[in-house]
Design an enzyme around this catalytic site. Structure first.
Site, PDB file in Angstrom:
ATOM      1  N   ASP A 162       9.357   2.991  -0.054  1.00  0.00           N
ATOM      2  CA  ASP A 162       8.285   3.596   0.739  1.00  0.00           C
ATOM      3  C   ASP A 162       8.459   3.187   2.203  1.00  0.00           C
ATOM      4  OD1 ASP A 162       6.030   4.464   1.980  1.00  0.00           O
ATOM      5  OD2 ASP A 162       4.616   3.555   0.580  1.00  0.00           O
TER       6      ASP A 162
ATOM      7  N   TYR B  51       0.854  -1.183   0.000  1.00  0.00           N
ATOM      8  CA  TYR B  51       0.000   0.000   0.000  1.00  0.00           C
ATOM      9  C   TYR B  51       0.891   1.235   0.000  1.00  0.00           C
ATOM     10  CZ  TYR B  51      -3.406   3.505   1.576  1.00  0.00           C
ATOM     11  OH  TYR B  51      -4.208   4.607   1.685  1.00  0.00           O
TER      12      TYR B  51
ATOM     13  N   LYS C  85       4.216   9.166   9.024  1.00  0.00           N
ATOM     14  CA  LYS C  85       3.940   8.556  10.320  1.00  0.00           C
ATOM     15  C   LYS C  85       4.882   9.036  11.431  1.00  0.00           C
ATOM     16  CE  LYS C  85       1.051   5.042   8.391  1.00  0.00           C
ATOM     17  NZ  LYS C  85       1.020   4.114   7.302  1.00  0.00           N
TER      18      LYS C  85
HETATM   19  C1  LIG Z   1       0.430   4.624   5.887  1.00  0.00           C
HETATM   20  C2  LIG Z   1       1.168   4.394   4.648  1.00  0.00           C
HETATM   21  C3  LIG Z   1       1.047   5.260   3.533  1.00  0.00           C
HETATM   22  C4  LIG Z   1       0.037   6.369   3.484  1.00  0.00           C
HETATM   23  O1  LIG Z   1       0.262   7.351   4.447  1.00  0.00           O
HETATM   24  P1  LIG Z   1      -0.960   8.335   4.831  1.00  0.00           P
HETATM   25  O2  LIG Z   1      -0.327   9.307   5.778  1.00  0.00           O
HETATM   26  O3  LIG Z   1      -2.003   7.458   5.454  1.00  0.00           O
HETATM   27  O4  LIG Z   1      -1.439   8.980   3.585  1.00  0.00           O
HETATM   28  C5  LIG Z   1       1.862   5.028   2.450  1.00  0.00           C
HETATM   29  N1  LIG Z   1       2.742   4.018   2.436  1.00  0.00           N
HETATM   30  C6  LIG Z   1       2.881   3.160   3.478  1.00  0.00           C
HETATM   31  C7  LIG Z   1       3.891   2.078   3.401  1.00  0.00           C
HETATM   32  C8  LIG Z   1       2.084   3.319   4.607  1.00  0.00           C
HETATM   33  O5  LIG Z   1       2.189   2.440   5.608  1.00  0.00           O
END
Ligand SMILES: *Cc1c(COP(=O)(O)O)cnc(C)c1O
Length: 433
Positions: free
Chosen positions: A245, A150, A273
């Site tokens: 990511d 994701y 995060k």
């Molecule tokens: C949470 C997450 C996102 C998206 O971040 P948001 O702040 O919710 O838009 C993208 N990539 C990874 C790997 C994530 O865990």
């Protein structure tokens, strides 16, 4: 410990009834609705260290931690103090602040792949922008992503494939035109041969490969050494960029990111995060020559009214300061190992078959006997059994992510008492689910 009877949730239920009138599904992010486990959410009223309290006064050991950001637990005193101090000056200016420079310098120092970095407001913005920059830099359109990873909810990233080596994407969500997803190639995770084949077929058109270095978003899945080697080698050979990511893994699995643990050499890295300390944030950065594509120095446009928000930056810097000063990672690793050993023993004692995947403080209890290495194997899990276990655990005072396909987290605030609480609850939950 609560005796495991159904908790009183009257106030949560009343709030949900109101929320459903005014908010789609009653929630501002879908997974909070607990649909996949067939129940309703609690409404949170507060948090303290490792614990979260709901509006009915029920207390839970929190293994969601705002879906990852709260690596120090709820309301760490230094983070709270930093936000208060920033607030005394102002909330946002639309002009650069010293904190943003300090944040960029801190991220550069800590994250191996970052020469320049830009702050945004969410992980979604970070990945979306990183892909735009990669496309601008290479002059190519196609993007490779992996099934089960994701990367936020941008149109072209909301794509997974059917099985098979190379599939041109179809969108996962209504509202995404097929044309927008057509540039996304989705491949199975941990499959170097599929990556090689995709590049043989379309290499000259691929701008970038985006990957969760350790996956959290199909539940925790770790990469094989051969997959890591392929990620470092294949895109580069074809003139494509590697986008790591680390929105979830950054400052969670290690102070220098998953890339440091794996020896992954990305051109661009996405963060979020933890670097906001619980306030909204995202960041993307990487090689200087690539980041020089970004406006106003380069032709790739990306902007944000609240980007680099002083309160988010203060909370994030305080979090990163505490992480550097206290190095909680060895203790978190020990606690996480103890917890997962305890969960495995509890399942075995109850005769429940599970596969537990863990990296650092991220873990998933999959209700399957199959080793989980990609989306296909993750999907062998018995999600109904997970749902029953989830509800038993919640009634026993443990708040788990409400989906089989998510990572649970520990923080530096989770000590032996909380680990013991979760393991005791799990013994009871596995036995009676
Ligand atoms: C949470 C997450 C996102 C998206 O971040 P948001 O702040 O919710 O838009 C993208 N990539 C990874 C790997 C994530 O865990």
């Amino acid at each position: 410990m609560n005796d495991g009877k159904e908790l009183c949730m009257d106030r949560s239920e009343a709030l949900m009834a109101r929320a459903l009138e005014s908010i789609p599904g009653g929630v501002n992010s879908p997974v909070r609705a607990l649909r996949s486990v067939g129940g309703g959410p609690f409404f949170a009223a507060g948090g303290d260290g490792a614990w979260v309290v709901d509006v009915d006064g029920n207390r839970y050991v929190d293994l969601i931690l705002s879906w990852g950001p709260l690596v120090l637990g709820h309301r760490h005193p230094e983070v709270v103090a930093a936000i208060r101090a920033a607030l005394d000056h102002g909330m946002s200016y639309g002009a650069p602040t010293e904190g943003e420079v300090e944040m960029a310098e801190t991220l550069r120092r800590l994250m191996p792949g970052l020469e320049q970095v830009r702050l945004v407001n969410s992980g979604t913005e970070a990945t979306m922008s990183a892909v735009r920059v990669a496309r601008g830099f290479t002059g190519r359109s196609k993007l490779v992503k992996f099934e089960g990873c994701y990367h936020g909810h941008a149109d072209f990233l909301l794509v997974k494939a059917g099985s098979g080596a190379l599939t041109f994407g179809a969108p996962d969500s209504a509202g995404v035109p097929a044309e927008f997803a057509a540039h996304t190639i989705t491949l199975p995770y941990n499959d170097p041969a599929a990556l090689e084949k995709a590049f043989q077929e379309a290499g000259g058109q691929i701008a970038a490969v985006i990957v969760e270095p350790y996956v959290g978003n199909m539940g925790v899945v770790t990469p094989t050494p051969a997959f890591v080697a392929a990620l470092n080698d294949i895109p580069r050979r074809h003139g494509a960029l590697l986008i790591c990511d680390e929105v979830m893994t950054g400052f969670r699995v290690a102070l220098h990111g998953a890339q440091s643990l794996l020896g992954l050499q990305p051109d661009l890295t996405c963060l979020g995060k933890i670097i906001g300390g619980g306030l909204p944030v995202g960041a993307y950065g990487g090689r200087r020559e690539v980041m020089q594509m970004v406006s106003p120095v380069g032709p790739v446009y990306q902007a944000g009214t609240l980007s680099g928000n002083p309160l988010s930056v203060a909370a994030g810097l305080a979090t990163l300061r505490v992480l550097q000063a206290t190095d909680p990672y060895p203790a978190i690793e020990r606690n996480s190992a103890t917890l997962c050993d305890g969960l495995a023993a509890a399942a075995a004692a109850a005769g429940v078959t599970v596969t537990i995947n863990r990296i650092g403080s991220m873990f998933t209890v999959f209700f399957t006997g199959t080793p989980v290495t990609d989306l296909e194997s993750a999907k062998t899990s018995d999600t109904k059994a997970f749902g029953r276990w989830f509800h038993r655990m919640r009634n026993l005072g443990v708040s788990l992510p409400p989906s089989q396909f998510e990572a649970a987290f520990l923080s530096a605030a989770h000590g032996p008492a909380e680990i013991d609480h979760v393991v005791q609850a799990a013994r009871e939950a596995f036995r009676t689910m």
